[in-house]
Design an enzyme around this catalytic site. Structure first.
Site, mmCIF file in Angstrom:
data_model
loop_
_atom_site.group_PDB
_atom_site.id
_atom_site.type_symbol
_atom_site.label_atom_id
_atom_site.label_comp_id
_atom_site.label_asym_id
_atom_site.label_seq_id
_atom_site.Cartn_x
_atom_site.Cartn_y
_atom_site.Cartn_z
ATOM 1 N N HIS A 1 0.854 -1.179 0.000
ATOM 2 C CA HIS A 1 0.000 0.000 0.000
ATOM 3 C C HIS A 1 0.895 1.236 0.000
ATOM 4 O O HIS A 1 2.134 1.134 -0.095
ATOM 5 C CB HIS A 1 -0.949 -0.012 1.197
ATOM 6 C CG HIS A 1 -0.289 -0.252 2.520
ATOM 7 N ND1 HIS A 1 0.572 0.663 3.098
ATOM 8 C CD2 HIS A 1 -0.347 -1.314 3.372
ATOM 9 C CE1 HIS A 1 1.007 0.197 4.249
ATOM 10 N NE2 HIS A 1 0.468 -1.008 4.451
ATOM 11 N N ALA A 2 0.278 2.415 0.122
ATOM 12 C CA ALA A 2 1.040 3.665 0.026
ATOM 13 C C ALA A 2 2.099 3.784 1.113
ATOM 14 O O ALA A 2 3.127 4.455 0.918
ATOM 15 C CB ALA A 2 0.088 4.861 0.078
ATOM 16 N N HIS B 1 4.052 1.362 2.228
ATOM 17 C CA HIS B 1 5.247 0.690 1.714
ATOM 18 C C HIS B 1 5.936 1.552 0.652
ATOM 19 O O HIS B 1 7.172 1.648 0.605
ATOM 20 C CB HIS B 1 4.878 -0.660 1.087
ATOM 21 C CG HIS B 1 4.319 -1.651 2.044
ATOM 22 N ND1 HIS B 1 2.984 -1.963 2.096
ATOM 23 C CD2 HIS B 1 4.911 -2.423 2.990
ATOM 24 C CE1 HIS B 1 2.770 -2.881 3.010
ATOM 25 N NE2 HIS B 1 3.919 -3.175 3.583
ATOM 26 N N GLN C 1 7.392 -16.303 11.202
ATOM 27 C CA GLN C 1 6.862 -15.284 12.113
ATOM 28 C C GLN C 1 5.355 -15.400 12.327
ATOM 29 O O GLN C 1 4.758 -14.551 12.999
ATOM 30 C CB GLN C 1 7.220 -13.889 11.616
ATOM 31 C CG GLN C 1 6.562 -13.449 10.332
ATOM 32 C CD GLN C 1 7.196 -12.190 9.786
ATOM 33 O OE1 GLN C 1 8.334 -12.201 9.293
ATOM 34 N NE2 GLN C 1 6.484 -11.071 9.868
ATOM 35 N N LYS D 1 5.189 1.852 12.094
ATOM 36 C CA LYS D 1 3.928 1.243 12.497
ATOM 37 C C LYS D 1 4.177 -0.023 13.307
ATOM 38 O O LYS D 1 3.490 -0.285 14.282
ATOM 39 C CB LYS D 1 3.066 0.922 11.282
ATOM 40 C CG LYS D 1 1.745 0.248 11.662
ATOM 41 C CD LYS D 1 0.861 0.047 10.459
ATOM 42 C CE LYS D 1 -0.364 -0.754 10.870
ATOM 43 N NZ LYS D 1 -0.029 -2.130 11.234
ATOM 44 N N ARG E 1 -3.503 -5.740 6.415
ATOM 45 C CA ARG E 1 -4.603 -6.470 7.039
ATOM 46 C C ARG E 1 -5.889 -5.646 7.129
ATOM 47 O O ARG E 1 -6.934 -6.185 7.485
ATOM 48 C CB ARG E 1 -4.184 -6.967 8.426
ATOM 49 C CG ARG E 1 -3.141 -8.087 8.371
ATOM 50 C CD ARG E 1 -2.851 -8.670 9.744
ATOM 51 N NE ARG E 1 -2.046 -9.879 9.656
ATOM 52 C CZ ARG E 1 -0.728 -9.928 9.828
ATOM 53 N NH1 ARG E 1 -0.068 -8.807 10.071
ATOM 54 N NH2 ARG E 1 -0.088 -11.068 9.743
#
Length: 283
Positions: free
Chosen positions: A30-31, A33, A57, A146, A184
């Site tokens: 998304h933006a 990244h 993970q 984040k 997500r």
């Protein structure tokens, strides 16, 4: 832009490079990244992004199998952002033999918060990141704020293994209503999406209270948990911590972070806000 799938291809493409900037991702971009790639371009060349959904993970019952794989769309976004090379290995390429060796991050960073609710998660993160660092050998690597606990784990990994890599932190990008961008978020239905901003709002309320002089950190965190639960959320944690250590704040703390993780329906959302304390000078 080159798209490579094997370690041998990657090493050949990067032979002789000494200023590589690296952005590791799990794809479904998304933006947020894209902003990390743009930040990487300011710190090195060529810019390499990896796309790999890392099984180490993910815990039992988590979303490894259904995590979106969108390689073609991801490559389009990365090329438009000026990425030079995408490394997209499969599991067999990253783990050609069973990964019996792993990185065990220090408990002071991973024993609480997300580490308490996702046992083994940060072992898997640290292990795959170290493998990727060995393959890419970047001068700079960019990670988003984040995943704040992850960011501190990676910084400590680099410090303790004496890796010649600068870790650059990218700010969290948000939708216009304040929701932190996340792969997500696509799991949320329309009703949940409207409610999803509540987590960020509660964290912002804690930040405002503390910056206004509130020092009952446990009390304001507990109140935020109650508010979320009353709104139908299932809360894992809301905590105020020292932004540099993730330990409980002390009178010497000048920079704090409020972190939260909570479930809205079947979707687990995380967010954080870091901030300085008025009247205290960071050193």
């Amino acid at each position: 832009m080159q798209l490579l799938h094997t370690a041998a291809e990657l090493r050949a493409a990067l032979a002789g490079q000494s200023k590589t900037a690296f952005v590791p991702t799990m794809g479904n971009l998304h933006a947020g990244h894209v902003s990390l790639v743009e930040l990487a371009k300011q710190h090195g060349q060529p810019v390499v992004a990896s796309i790999f959904v890392n099984p180490l993970q993910f815990g039992a019952g988590e979303d490894f199998e259904r995590y979106p794989r969108t390689l073609e769309a991801d490559c389009g976004k990365l090329e438009a952002a000026g990425c030079d090379l995408v490394f997209a290995p499969d599991v067999a390429e990253m783990y050609p033999v069973p990964q019996s060796f792993s990185v065990q991050p220090c408990r002071s960073l991973t024993g609480e918060l997300d580490g308490a609710f996702r046992p083994g998660h940060f072992n898997g993160v640290a292990t795959v990141v170290l493998k990727l660092f060995n393959l890419v050998q970047p001068r700079v690597a960019v990670f988003g704020k984040k995943d704040y606990q992850q960011l501190l784990v990676i910084r400590e990994l680099v410090r303790q293994f004496n890796l010649p890599i600068e870790i650059v932190a990218g700010d969290t990008l948000r939708d216009p209503d304040g929701l932190a961008m996340s792969s997500r978020n696509a799991y949320l239905d329309a009703s949940e999406r409207m409610q999803a901003t509540r987590l960020q709002q509660e964290l912002a309320g804690i930040r405002a209270a503390v910056q206004s002089g509130e020092r009952d950190f446990a009390g304001v965190s507990a109140a935020a948990c109650r508010h979320l639960k009353m709104a139908g959320w299932r809360v894992d944690y809301v905590e105020l911590r020292d932004a540099g250590t993730l330990q409980l704040p002390t009178p010497a703390s000048t920079h704090l972070v409020v972190l939260g993780a909570a479930w809205l329906g079947q979707t687990r959302l995380i967010d954080n806000l870091d901030f300085g304390l008025p009247g205290r000078v960071e050193v």
